[in-house]
Scaffold this motif. Sequence first.
Motif, PDB file in Angstrom:
ATOM      1  N   SER A 179     -12.943  36.135  95.761  1.00  0.00           N
ATOM      2  CA  SER A 179     -13.586  37.228  96.496  1.00  0.00           C
ATOM      3  C   SER A 179     -14.642  37.916  95.634  1.00  0.00           C
ATOM      4  N   ALA A 180     -14.307  38.167  94.364  1.00  0.00           N
ATOM      5  CA  ALA A 180     -15.262  38.821  93.463  1.00  0.00           C
ATOM      6  C   ALA A 180     -16.482  37.941  93.229  1.00  0.00           C
ATOM      7  N   LEU A 181     -16.247  36.636  93.016  1.00  0.00           N
ATOM      8  CA  LEU A 181     -17.362  35.721  92.762  1.00  0.00           C
ATOM      9  C   LEU A 181     -18.260  35.561  93.979  1.00  0.00           C
ATOM     10  N   GLY A 182     -17.732  35.819  95.164  1.00  0.00           N
ATOM     11  CA  GLY A 182     -18.539  35.726  96.374  1.00  0.00           C
ATOM     12  C   GLY A 182     -19.307  36.989  96.695  1.00  0.00           C
ATOM     13  N   ASP A 183     -19.140  38.023  95.900  1.00  0.00           N
ATOM     14  CA  ASP A 183     -19.808  39.296  96.146  1.00  0.00           C
ATOM     15  C   ASP A 183     -21.108  39.348  95.334  1.00  0.00           C
ATOM     16  N   PRO A 184     -22.268  39.507  95.989  1.00  0.00           N
ATOM     17  CA  PRO A 184     -23.523  39.570  95.229  1.00  0.00           C
ATOM     18  C   PRO A 184     -23.575  40.748  94.264  1.00  0.00           C
ATOM     19  N   VAL A 185     -22.748  41.777  94.497  1.00  0.00           N
ATOM     20  CA  VAL A 185     -22.692  42.905  93.560  1.00  0.00           C
ATOM     21  C   VAL A 185     -22.302  42.417  92.174  1.00  0.00           C
ATOM     22  N   LEU A 186     -21.306  41.527  92.113  1.00  0.00           N
ATOM     23  CA  LEU A 186     -20.860  41.006  90.818  1.00  0.00           C
ATOM     24  C   LEU A 186     -21.997  40.301  90.100  1.00  0.00           C
ATOM     25  N   TRP A 187     -22.705  39.436  90.822  1.00  0.00           N
ATOM     26  CA  TRP A 187     -23.762  38.658  90.162  1.00  0.00           C
ATOM     27  C   TRP A 187     -24.947  39.535  89.789  1.00  0.00           C
ATOM     28  N   GLY A 188     -25.227  40.559  90.604  1.00  0.00           N
ATOM     29  CA  GLY A 188     -26.307  41.467  90.244  1.00  0.00           C
ATOM     30  C   GLY A 188     -26.026  42.210  88.954  1.00  0.00           C
ATOM     31  N   ILE A 189     -24.760  42.607  88.764  1.00  0.00           N
ATOM     32  CA  ILE A 189     -24.381  43.326  87.538  1.00  0.00           C
ATOM     33  C   ILE A 189     -24.348  42.385  86.342  1.00  0.00           C
ATOM     34  N   VAL A 190     -23.694  41.239  86.499  1.00  0.00           N
ATOM     35  CA  VAL A 190     -23.565  40.302  85.381  1.00  0.00           C
ATOM     36  C   VAL A 190     -24.932  39.829  84.900  1.00  0.00           C
ATOM     37  N   LEU A 191     -25.765  39.372  85.826  1.00  0.00           N
ATOM     38  CA  LEU A 191     -27.081  38.874  85.424  1.00  0.00           C
ATOM     39  C   LEU A 191     -27.993  40.018  84.976  1.00  0.00           C
ATOM     40  N   GLY A 192     -27.800  41.200  85.562  1.00  0.00           N
ATOM     41  CA  GLY A 192     -28.594  42.340  85.128  1.00  0.00           C
ATOM     42  C   GLY A 192     -28.314  42.702  83.680  1.00  0.00           C
ATOM     43  N   LEU A 193     -27.042  42.688  83.297  1.00  0.00           N
ATOM     44  CA  LEU A 193     -26.685  43.031  81.922  1.00  0.00           C
ATOM     45  C   LEU A 193     -26.986  41.893  80.944  1.00  0.00           C
ATOM     46  N   LEU A 194     -26.640  40.677  81.320  1.00  0.00           N
ATOM     47  CA  LEU A 194     -26.786  39.550  80.389  1.00  0.00           C
ATOM     48  C   LEU A 194     -28.230  39.088  80.246  1.00  0.00           C
ATOM     49  N   LEU A 195     -29.001  39.118  81.321  1.00  0.00           N
ATOM     50  CA  LEU A 195     -30.390  38.664  81.271  1.00  0.00           C
ATOM     51  C   LEU A 195     -31.373  39.827  81.322  1.00  0.00           C
ATOM     52  N   GLY A 196     -31.117  40.771  82.224  1.00  0.00           N
ATOM     53  CA  GLY A 196     -32.065  41.862  82.411  1.00  0.00           C
ATOM     54  C   GLY A 196     -32.254  42.722  81.178  1.00  0.00           C
ATOM     55  N   LYS A 197     -31.151  43.063  80.511  1.00  0.00           N
ATOM     56  CA  LYS A 197     -31.246  43.900  79.311  1.00  0.00           C
ATOM     57  C   LYS A 197     -32.088  43.225  78.218  1.00  0.00           C
ATOM     58  N   PRO A 198     -31.750  42.009  77.791  1.00  0.00           N
ATOM     59  CA  PRO A 198     -32.574  41.376  76.742  1.00  0.00           C
ATOM     60  C   PRO A 198     -34.024  41.182  77.168  1.00  0.00           C
ATOM     61  N   ILE A 199     -34.243  40.728  78.400  1.00  0.00           N
ATOM     62  CA  ILE A 199     -35.619  40.487  78.848  1.00  0.00           C
ATOM     63  C   ILE A 199     -36.404  41.792  78.874  1.00  0.00           C
ATOM     64  N   GLY A 200     -35.820  42.838  79.450  1.00  0.00           N
ATOM     65  CA  GLY A 200     -36.523  44.111  79.551  1.00  0.00           C
ATOM     66  C   GLY A 200     -36.838  44.722  78.208  1.00  0.00           C
ATOM     67  N   ILE A 201     -35.862  44.716  77.292  1.00  0.00           N
ATOM     68  CA  ILE A 201     -36.065  45.321  75.971  1.00  0.00           C
ATOM     69  C   ILE A 201     -37.052  44.513  75.138  1.00  0.00           C
ATOM     70  N   MET A 202     -36.868  43.182  75.121  1.00  0.00           N
ATOM     71  CA  MET A 202     -37.762  42.331  74.324  1.00  0.00           C
ATOM     72  C   MET A 202     -39.192  42.394  74.852  1.00  0.00           C
ATOM     73  N   ALA A 203     -39.348  42.310  76.177  1.00  0.00           N
ATOM     74  CA  ALA A 203     -40.696  42.308  76.752  1.00  0.00           C
ATOM     75  C   ALA A 203     -41.401  43.635  76.494  1.00  0.00           C
ATOM     76  N   SER A 204     -40.692  44.742  76.660  1.00  0.00           N
ATOM     77  CA  SER A 204     -41.299  46.057  76.439  1.00  0.00           C
ATOM     78  C   SER A 204     -41.694  46.236  74.979  1.00  0.00           C
TER      79      SER A 204
END
Length: 442
Positions: free
Chosen positions: A317-342
Amino acid sequence: MSQSPPPTPKPRTVLGRGSYAENLRIGEILRKETVGGLVLIVGALLAIVWANSPASGAYFALRDFHIGFEIAGIDLNLSLGHWAADGLLAVFFFLVGLELKKEFVAGDLRDFKRAVVPVAAAFGGVLVPAVIFVAINASSGGETLRGWAIPTATDIAFAVAVLAVIGSNLPSPLRIFLLTLAVVDDLIAIIIIAFVFTDELRPPYLLMAIVPIALYAFFAHKWPRFFATKRWAPWLILLPLGLIAWALVFGSGIHATIAGVVLGFCVPVTRKDAPDKPGLAETFEHRFRPLSSGLCVPIFAFFAAGVAIGGASGIASALGDPVLWGIVLGLLLGKPIGIMASTWLVTRSAKANLDPDVKWGDLLGVTLLAGIGFTVSLLVSELSFGLQSPHYDHAKVAILLASVLAAVIGSLWLIPRNKRYREIAARDKIDADGDGIPDTFQ
Protein backbone atom coordinates in the motif's frame (compact mmCIF):
# COMPACT_ATOMS: atom_id res chain seq x y z
CA MET A 1 56.77 52.90 -23.93
CA SER A 2 54.16 50.13 -23.67
CA GLN A 3 52.55 49.50 -20.33
CA SER A 4 52.17 46.01 -18.94
CA PRO A 5 48.57 44.83 -18.64
CA PRO A 6 47.01 45.04 -15.17
CA PRO A 7 47.26 41.84 -13.15
CA THR A 8 44.32 39.47 -13.46
CA PRO A 9 42.32 39.49 -10.21
CA LYS A 10 42.42 36.25 -8.28
CA PRO A 11 39.12 34.35 -8.19
CA ARG A 12 37.20 34.73 -4.95
CA THR A 13 37.20 31.70 -2.63
CA VAL A 14 33.90 30.39 -1.31
CA LEU A 15 33.27 27.85 1.46
CA GLY A 16 36.34 29.10 3.29
CA ARG A 17 37.27 28.44 6.90
CA GLY A 18 36.17 31.75 8.40
CA SER A 19 37.59 32.85 11.73
CA TYR A 20 39.04 30.49 14.32
CA ALA A 21 36.42 31.61 16.86
CA GLU A 22 33.63 30.76 14.43
CA ASN A 23 35.16 27.32 13.82
CA LEU A 24 35.33 26.65 17.55
CA ARG A 25 31.68 27.69 17.95
CA ILE A 26 30.53 25.50 15.06
CA GLY A 27 32.57 22.57 16.38
CA GLU A 28 30.96 22.84 19.82
CA ILE A 29 27.46 22.94 18.33
CA LEU A 30 28.12 19.91 16.15
CA ARG A 31 29.52 17.91 19.08
CA LYS A 32 26.31 18.55 21.04
CA GLU A 33 24.17 17.72 18.01
CA THR A 34 26.05 14.45 17.60
CA VAL A 35 24.89 13.20 21.00
CA GLY A 36 21.40 14.50 20.37
CA GLY A 37 21.29 12.83 16.96
CA LEU A 38 22.22 9.45 18.42
CA VAL A 39 19.50 9.78 21.09
CA LEU A 40 17.08 10.86 18.36
CA ILE A 41 17.82 7.71 16.35
CA VAL A 42 17.32 5.52 19.43
CA GLY A 43 13.94 7.16 20.12
CA ALA A 44 12.78 6.64 16.55
CA LEU A 45 13.91 2.99 16.48
CA LEU A 46 12.14 2.30 19.77
CA ALA A 47 8.92 3.78 18.36
CA ILE A 48 9.10 1.74 15.15
CA VAL A 49 9.76 -1.51 16.99
CA TRP A 50 7.00 -0.88 19.54
CA ALA A 51 4.47 0.21 16.89
CA ASN A 52 5.02 -3.06 15.00
CA SER A 53 5.12 -5.35 18.03
CA PRO A 54 2.23 -7.31 19.60
CA ALA A 55 2.00 -4.45 22.11
CA SER A 56 1.45 -1.83 19.40
CA GLY A 57 -1.93 -0.91 20.85
CA ALA A 58 -0.22 0.36 23.99
CA TYR A 59 2.08 2.59 21.93
CA PHE A 60 -0.77 4.26 20.04
CA ALA A 61 -2.85 4.54 23.23
CA LEU A 62 0.09 6.33 24.86
CA ARG A 63 0.58 8.64 21.86
CA ASP A 64 -3.13 9.52 21.77
CA PHE A 65 -3.59 9.88 25.54
CA HIS A 66 -5.02 13.33 26.28
CA ILE A 67 -3.95 15.57 29.13
CA GLY A 68 -4.42 19.29 29.69
CA PHE A 69 -7.04 21.96 30.23
CA GLU A 70 -8.81 24.89 28.61
CA ILE A 71 -7.95 28.45 29.54
CA ALA A 72 -9.20 31.76 28.12
CA GLY A 73 -10.88 29.96 25.24
CA ILE A 74 -7.68 28.12 24.28
CA ASP A 75 -8.09 24.34 24.23
CA LEU A 76 -4.91 22.88 25.69
CA ASN A 77 -6.37 19.42 26.29
CA LEU A 78 -3.97 17.72 23.88
CA SER A 79 -2.68 14.24 23.19
CA LEU A 80 0.88 13.41 24.27
CA GLY A 81 1.87 13.30 20.61
CA HIS A 82 0.36 16.75 20.11
CA TRP A 83 2.15 18.10 23.20
CA ALA A 84 5.43 16.75 21.80
CA ALA A 85 4.88 18.37 18.39
CA ASP A 86 3.60 21.73 19.61
CA GLY A 87 5.22 21.97 23.03
CA LEU A 88 8.56 20.16 23.10
CA LEU A 89 9.46 21.17 19.55
CA ALA A 90 8.97 24.80 20.59
CA VAL A 91 12.21 24.40 22.60
CA PHE A 92 13.95 23.08 19.46
CA PHE A 93 12.66 26.02 17.42
CA PHE A 94 13.67 28.43 20.20
CA LEU A 95 17.24 27.25 19.65
CA VAL A 96 16.76 27.62 15.90
CA GLY A 97 15.74 31.23 16.53
CA LEU A 98 18.83 31.78 18.70
CA GLU A 99 21.10 30.25 16.07
CA LEU A 100 19.52 32.23 13.24
CA LYS A 101 19.95 35.51 15.10
CA LYS A 102 23.55 34.67 15.99
CA GLU A 103 24.28 33.87 12.34
CA PHE A 104 22.73 37.16 11.19
CA VAL A 105 24.45 39.24 13.90
CA ALA A 106 27.83 37.58 14.39
CA GLY A 107 28.05 34.59 12.03
CA ASP A 108 28.43 33.87 8.34
CA LEU A 109 25.00 35.24 7.38
CA ARG A 110 26.00 38.82 8.29
CA ASP A 111 28.46 38.89 5.36
CA PHE A 112 26.68 38.69 2.00
CA LYS A 113 29.71 37.26 0.21
CA ARG A 114 29.99 34.41 2.71
CA ALA A 115 26.24 33.90 3.10
CA VAL A 116 25.26 33.79 -0.55
CA VAL A 117 26.48 30.23 -1.17
CA PRO A 118 24.78 28.42 1.76
CA VAL A 119 21.64 30.57 1.36
CA ALA A 120 21.39 29.80 -2.35
CA ALA A 121 22.16 26.14 -1.66
CA ALA A 122 19.41 25.99 0.98
CA PHE A 123 16.85 27.48 -1.40
CA GLY A 124 17.91 25.06 -4.13
CA GLY A 125 17.67 22.20 -1.64
CA VAL A 126 14.10 23.25 -0.83
CA LEU A 127 12.87 24.08 -4.34
CA VAL A 128 14.03 21.01 -6.25
CA PRO A 129 12.60 18.41 -3.79
CA ALA A 130 9.29 20.28 -3.78
CA VAL A 131 9.21 20.31 -7.60
CA ILE A 132 9.98 16.58 -7.72
CA PHE A 133 7.20 15.85 -5.22
CA VAL A 134 4.66 17.94 -7.16
CA ALA A 135 5.69 16.37 -10.47
CA ILE A 136 5.16 12.85 -9.11
CA ASN A 137 1.85 13.71 -7.41
CA ALA A 138 0.42 16.08 -10.04
CA SER A 139 -1.71 13.39 -11.67
CA SER A 140 -3.16 12.35 -8.30
CA GLY A 141 -3.98 15.90 -7.27
CA GLY A 142 -6.14 16.69 -4.29
CA GLU A 143 -4.86 15.73 -0.87
CA THR A 144 -1.56 14.24 -1.97
CA LEU A 145 -0.25 17.62 -3.16
CA ARG A 146 -0.53 18.92 0.40
CA GLY A 147 2.70 17.08 1.16
CA TRP A 148 4.91 19.13 -1.16
CA ALA A 149 6.88 20.65 1.75
CA ILE A 150 7.72 17.34 3.46
CA PRO A 151 10.97 16.56 1.55
CA THR A 152 12.35 20.10 1.89
CA ALA A 153 13.89 19.82 5.39
CA THR A 154 17.35 18.65 6.54
CA ASP A 155 17.84 17.16 10.01
CA ILE A 156 21.22 18.48 11.15
CA ALA A 157 21.31 16.35 14.32
CA PHE A 158 20.71 13.11 12.42
CA ALA A 159 23.24 14.08 9.71
CA VAL A 160 25.92 15.01 12.24
CA ALA A 161 25.30 11.78 14.17
CA VAL A 162 25.98 9.87 10.95
CA LEU A 163 29.22 11.79 10.48
CA ALA A 164 30.28 10.86 14.01
CA VAL A 165 29.49 7.18 13.47
CA ILE A 166 31.45 6.90 10.23
CA GLY A 167 34.37 8.79 11.82
CA SER A 168 34.64 11.48 9.18
CA ASN A 169 36.99 14.37 9.98
CA LEU A 170 35.06 16.60 7.64
CA PRO A 171 37.05 19.77 6.77
CA SER A 172 35.87 22.83 8.65
CA PRO A 173 34.58 24.67 5.53
CA LEU A 174 32.21 21.78 4.85
CA ARG A 175 31.10 21.56 8.50
CA ILE A 176 30.31 25.29 8.52
CA PHE A 177 28.53 24.93 5.18
CA LEU A 178 26.42 22.01 6.47
CA LEU A 179 25.36 23.84 9.63
CA THR A 180 24.66 27.16 7.88
CA LEU A 181 22.72 25.32 5.19
CA ALA A 182 20.63 23.57 7.85
CA VAL A 183 20.00 26.85 9.69
CA VAL A 184 18.70 28.57 6.53
CA ASP A 185 16.78 25.39 5.72
CA ASP A 186 15.08 25.65 9.12
CA LEU A 187 14.25 29.31 8.45
CA ILE A 188 12.52 28.37 5.20
CA ALA A 189 10.65 25.57 7.01
CA ILE A 190 9.53 28.07 9.66
CA ILE A 191 8.13 30.38 6.98
CA ILE A 192 6.34 27.47 5.31
CA ILE A 193 4.83 26.29 8.61
CA ALA A 194 3.70 29.81 9.54
CA PHE A 195 2.11 30.77 6.23
CA VAL A 196 1.05 27.48 4.60
CA PHE A 197 -0.23 25.47 7.55
CA THR A 198 -2.32 28.12 9.28
CA ASP A 199 -5.86 27.04 8.40
CA GLU A 200 -7.85 29.30 10.72
CA LEU A 201 -6.22 32.48 12.00
CA ARG A 202 -7.64 34.07 15.16
CA PRO A 203 -6.17 37.61 15.20
CA PRO A 204 -7.21 38.58 18.77
CA TYR A 205 -4.95 35.91 20.29
CA LEU A 206 -2.13 36.89 17.93
CA LEU A 207 -2.44 40.52 18.98
CA MET A 208 -2.48 39.55 22.67
CA ALA A 209 0.70 37.50 22.12
CA ILE A 210 2.56 40.71 21.27
CA VAL A 211 2.39 41.83 24.93
CA PRO A 212 4.29 38.88 26.54
CA ILE A 213 6.68 38.75 23.58
CA ALA A 214 7.47 42.47 23.97
CA LEU A 215 7.97 42.06 27.73
CA TYR A 216 10.19 39.03 27.08
CA ALA A 217 12.33 41.09 24.69
CA PHE A 218 12.49 44.00 27.15
CA PHE A 219 13.67 41.88 30.09
CA ALA A 220 16.06 39.87 27.89
CA HIS A 221 17.80 43.05 26.72
CA LYS A 222 17.92 44.50 30.24
CA TRP A 223 19.34 41.25 31.61
CA PRO A 224 23.02 42.17 32.07
CA ARG A 225 22.17 45.26 34.09
CA PHE A 226 19.36 43.99 36.31
CA PHE A 227 19.34 40.21 36.43
CA ALA A 228 22.83 38.84 35.70
CA THR A 229 23.49 37.85 39.30
CA LYS A 230 20.04 36.35 39.95
CA ARG A 231 19.90 32.79 38.64
CA TRP A 232 16.24 32.47 39.59
CA ALA A 233 15.19 35.33 37.31
CA PRO A 234 14.88 33.32 34.04
CA TRP A 235 12.55 30.84 35.71
CA LEU A 236 10.35 33.44 37.43
CA ILE A 237 10.30 36.10 34.70
CA LEU A 238 11.25 34.89 31.22
CA LEU A 239 9.83 31.36 31.42
CA PRO A 240 6.28 32.45 32.41
CA LEU A 241 6.31 35.12 29.70
CA GLY A 242 7.47 32.52 27.18
CA LEU A 243 4.74 30.08 28.20
CA ILE A 244 2.06 32.77 27.92
CA ALA A 245 3.33 33.76 24.47
CA TRP A 246 3.38 30.11 23.39
CA ALA A 247 -0.23 29.57 24.55
CA LEU A 248 -1.50 32.70 22.79
CA VAL A 249 0.28 31.82 19.53
CA PHE A 250 -1.20 28.32 19.81
CA GLY A 251 -4.65 29.84 20.30
CA SER A 252 -4.18 32.12 17.28
CA GLY A 253 -4.10 29.17 14.90
CA ILE A 254 -0.43 29.59 13.94
CA HIS A 255 1.65 26.55 14.80
CA ALA A 256 2.91 27.07 18.34
CA THR A 257 6.54 26.30 17.48
CA ILE A 258 6.68 29.68 15.74
CA ALA A 259 6.49 31.23 19.23
CA GLY A 260 9.79 29.54 20.05
CA VAL A 261 11.45 31.09 16.98
CA VAL A 262 10.13 34.57 17.77
CA LEU A 263 11.28 34.36 21.39
CA GLY A 264 14.70 33.18 20.21
CA PHE A 265 14.98 36.28 18.03
CA CYS A 266 14.18 38.44 21.08
CA VAL A 267 17.34 37.34 22.91
CA PRO A 268 20.38 39.63 22.48
CA VAL A 269 23.50 38.10 20.94
CA THR A 270 26.02 40.64 22.26
CA ARG A 271 26.36 42.71 25.44
CA LYS A 272 26.72 46.47 25.09
CA ASP A 273 28.13 46.75 28.60
CA ALA A 274 30.75 44.04 28.00
CA PRO A 275 31.32 43.28 24.28
CA ASP A 276 34.02 40.71 25.10
CA LYS A 277 31.64 38.62 27.22
CA PRO A 278 29.09 36.13 25.82
CA GLY A 279 25.60 37.48 25.27
CA LEU A 280 22.41 36.00 26.65
CA ALA A 281 21.86 34.06 23.40
CA GLU A 282 25.04 32.06 23.96
CA THR A 283 24.17 31.52 27.61
CA PHE A 284 20.72 30.22 26.72
CA GLU A 285 22.13 28.03 23.98
CA HIS A 286 24.47 26.32 26.47
CA ARG A 287 21.59 25.78 28.89
CA PHE A 288 18.86 24.65 26.51
CA ARG A 289 20.64 22.74 23.72
CA PRO A 290 21.18 19.63 25.91
CA LEU A 291 17.50 19.79 26.89
CA SER A 292 16.42 20.07 23.28
CA SER A 293 18.83 17.53 21.78
CA GLY A 294 18.74 15.03 24.61
CA LEU A 295 15.06 15.14 25.60
CA CYS A 296 12.62 17.27 23.59
CA VAL A 297 13.49 16.20 20.04
CA PRO A 298 13.96 12.48 20.88
CA ILE A 299 10.57 12.41 22.65
CA PHE A 300 8.98 14.07 19.60
CA ALA A 301 10.68 11.49 17.37
CA PHE A 302 9.41 8.70 19.61
CA PHE A 303 5.79 9.82 19.21
CA ALA A 304 6.08 10.88 15.55
CA ALA A 305 8.11 8.03 14.05
CA GLY A 306 5.94 5.15 15.22
CA VAL A 307 4.10 3.71 12.22
CA ALA A 308 2.44 0.30 11.89
CA ILE A 309 3.79 -0.97 8.59
CA GLY A 310 1.23 -3.79 8.43
CA GLY A 311 3.31 -6.54 6.83
CA ALA A 312 3.43 -7.21 3.10
CA SER A 313 0.04 -5.61 2.42
CA GLY A 314 1.03 -2.46 4.29
CA ILE A 315 4.32 -2.23 2.39
CA ALA A 316 2.48 -2.73 -0.91
CA SER A 317 0.00 0.00 0.00
CA ALA A 318 2.81 2.42 0.89
CA LEU A 319 4.74 1.64 -2.30
CA GLY A 320 1.61 2.31 -4.34
CA ASP A 321 1.18 5.79 -2.87
CA PRO A 322 2.80 8.57 -4.96
CA VAL A 323 3.31 10.49 -1.69
CA LEU A 324 5.97 7.95 -0.70
CA TRP A 325 7.85 8.26 -3.98
CA GLY A 326 7.61 12.05 -3.98
CA ILE A 327 9.24 12.18 -0.54
CA VAL A 328 11.87 9.50 -1.17
CA LEU A 329 12.99 10.88 -4.52
CA GLY A 330 12.70 14.45 -3.26
CA LEU A 331 15.11 13.76 -0.41
CA LEU A 332 17.47 11.36 -2.17
CA LEU A 333 17.68 13.15 -5.53
CA GLY A 334 16.15 16.58 -5.04
CA LYS A 335 18.35 17.62 -2.13
CA PRO A 336 21.72 16.80 -3.77
CA ILE A 337 20.65 18.16 -7.17
CA GLY A 338 19.25 21.39 -5.73
CA ILE A 339 22.19 22.09 -3.42
CA MET A 340 24.90 21.14 -5.93
CA ALA A 341 23.28 23.05 -8.81
CA SER A 342 22.73 26.19 -6.73
CA THR A 343 26.29 26.12 -5.40
CA TRP A 344 27.71 25.61 -8.90
CA LEU A 345 25.64 28.47 -10.34
CA VAL A 346 26.73 30.88 -7.58
CA THR A 347 30.41 30.01 -7.91
CA ARG A 348 30.30 30.33 -11.70
CA SER A 349 28.39 33.63 -11.68
CA ALA A 350 30.71 35.08 -9.03
CA LYS A 351 33.80 33.69 -10.78
CA ALA A 352 34.77 32.05 -7.51
CA ASN A 353 36.55 28.84 -6.55
CA LEU A 354 35.93 26.44 -3.71
CA ASP A 355 38.34 26.39 -0.78
CA PRO A 356 41.45 24.39 -1.82
CA ASP A 357 40.59 21.67 0.72
CA VAL A 358 37.05 21.29 -0.62
CA LYS A 359 36.44 19.25 -3.75
CA TRP A 360 33.14 18.95 -5.56
CA GLY A 361 33.10 15.27 -4.60
CA ASP A 362 33.33 16.26 -0.92
CA LEU A 363 30.45 18.68 -1.37
CA LEU A 364 28.40 15.92 -2.99
CA GLY A 365 28.88 13.78 0.11
CA VAL A 366 27.51 16.58 2.30
CA THR A 367 24.52 17.08 -0.01
CA LEU A 368 23.75 13.36 0.21
CA LEU A 369 23.62 13.66 4.00
CA ALA A 370 21.40 16.73 3.60
CA GLY A 371 18.82 14.27 2.25
CA ILE A 372 18.29 13.09 5.83
CA GLY A 373 14.99 14.79 6.50
CA PHE A 374 13.61 13.72 9.85
CA THR A 375 12.44 16.00 12.67
CA VAL A 376 10.93 18.86 10.65
CA SER A 377 9.81 16.49 7.87
CA LEU A 378 7.85 14.42 10.39
CA LEU A 379 6.27 17.58 11.77
CA VAL A 380 5.33 18.85 8.30
CA SER A 381 3.88 15.45 7.34
CA GLU A 382 1.53 15.62 10.34
CA LEU A 383 0.54 19.18 9.45
CA SER A 384 0.02 18.19 5.81
CA PHE A 385 -2.21 15.14 6.24
CA GLY A 386 -3.30 14.74 9.87
CA LEU A 387 -3.04 11.66 12.06
CA GLN A 388 -5.99 9.82 10.52
CA SER A 389 -4.89 9.97 6.88
CA PRO A 390 -3.23 6.88 5.34
CA HIS A 391 -0.96 9.32 3.50
CA TYR A 392 0.45 10.35 6.89
CA ASP A 393 1.59 6.81 7.66
CA HIS A 394 3.00 6.43 4.15
CA ALA A 395 4.80 9.77 4.53
CA LYS A 396 6.42 8.58 7.76
CA VAL A 397 7.55 5.38 6.06
CA ALA A 398 8.99 7.47 3.23
CA ILE A 399 10.83 9.84 5.60
CA LEU A 400 12.35 6.96 7.55
CA LEU A 401 13.29 5.06 4.37
CA ALA A 402 14.79 8.08 2.64
CA SER A 403 16.70 9.19 5.75
CA VAL A 404 18.25 5.75 6.21
CA LEU A 405 19.15 5.50 2.52
CA ALA A 406 20.62 9.02 2.52
CA ALA A 407 22.70 8.13 5.59
CA VAL A 408 23.96 4.90 4.02
CA ILE A 409 24.71 6.39 0.59
CA GLY A 410 26.36 9.47 2.11
CA SER A 411 28.48 7.27 4.39
CA LEU A 412 29.58 5.03 1.54
CA TRP A 413 30.59 8.11 -0.41
CA LEU A 414 32.49 9.85 2.42
CA ILE A 415 34.22 6.91 4.16
CA PRO A 416 36.82 6.42 1.37
CA ARG A 417 37.72 10.10 1.74
CA ASN A 418 38.44 9.87 5.44
CA LYS A 419 42.19 9.45 4.98
CA ARG A 420 42.47 12.83 3.23
CA TYR A 421 40.12 14.39 5.81
CA ARG A 422 42.34 13.16 8.66
CA GLU A 423 45.40 14.69 6.98
CA ILE A 424 43.61 18.03 6.63
CA ALA A 425 42.43 17.88 10.26
CA ALA A 426 45.98 17.19 11.46
CA ARG A 427 47.33 20.10 9.42
CA ASP A 428 44.62 22.42 10.76
CA LYS A 429 45.89 21.80 14.30
CA ILE A 430 49.45 22.97 13.61
CA ASP A 431 50.33 26.13 15.57
CA ALA A 432 53.98 26.75 14.70
CA ASP A 433 54.16 30.21 16.29
CA GLY A 434 52.48 29.06 19.52
CA ASP A 435 49.96 31.91 19.66
CA GLY A 436 47.02 29.59 20.34
CA ILE A 437 45.54 29.97 16.84
CA PRO A 438 46.30 27.32 14.19
CA ASP A 439 48.35 28.67 11.31
CA THR A 440 45.69 27.88 8.68
CA PHE A 441 43.35 30.44 10.30
CA GLN A 442 45.90 33.29 10.12
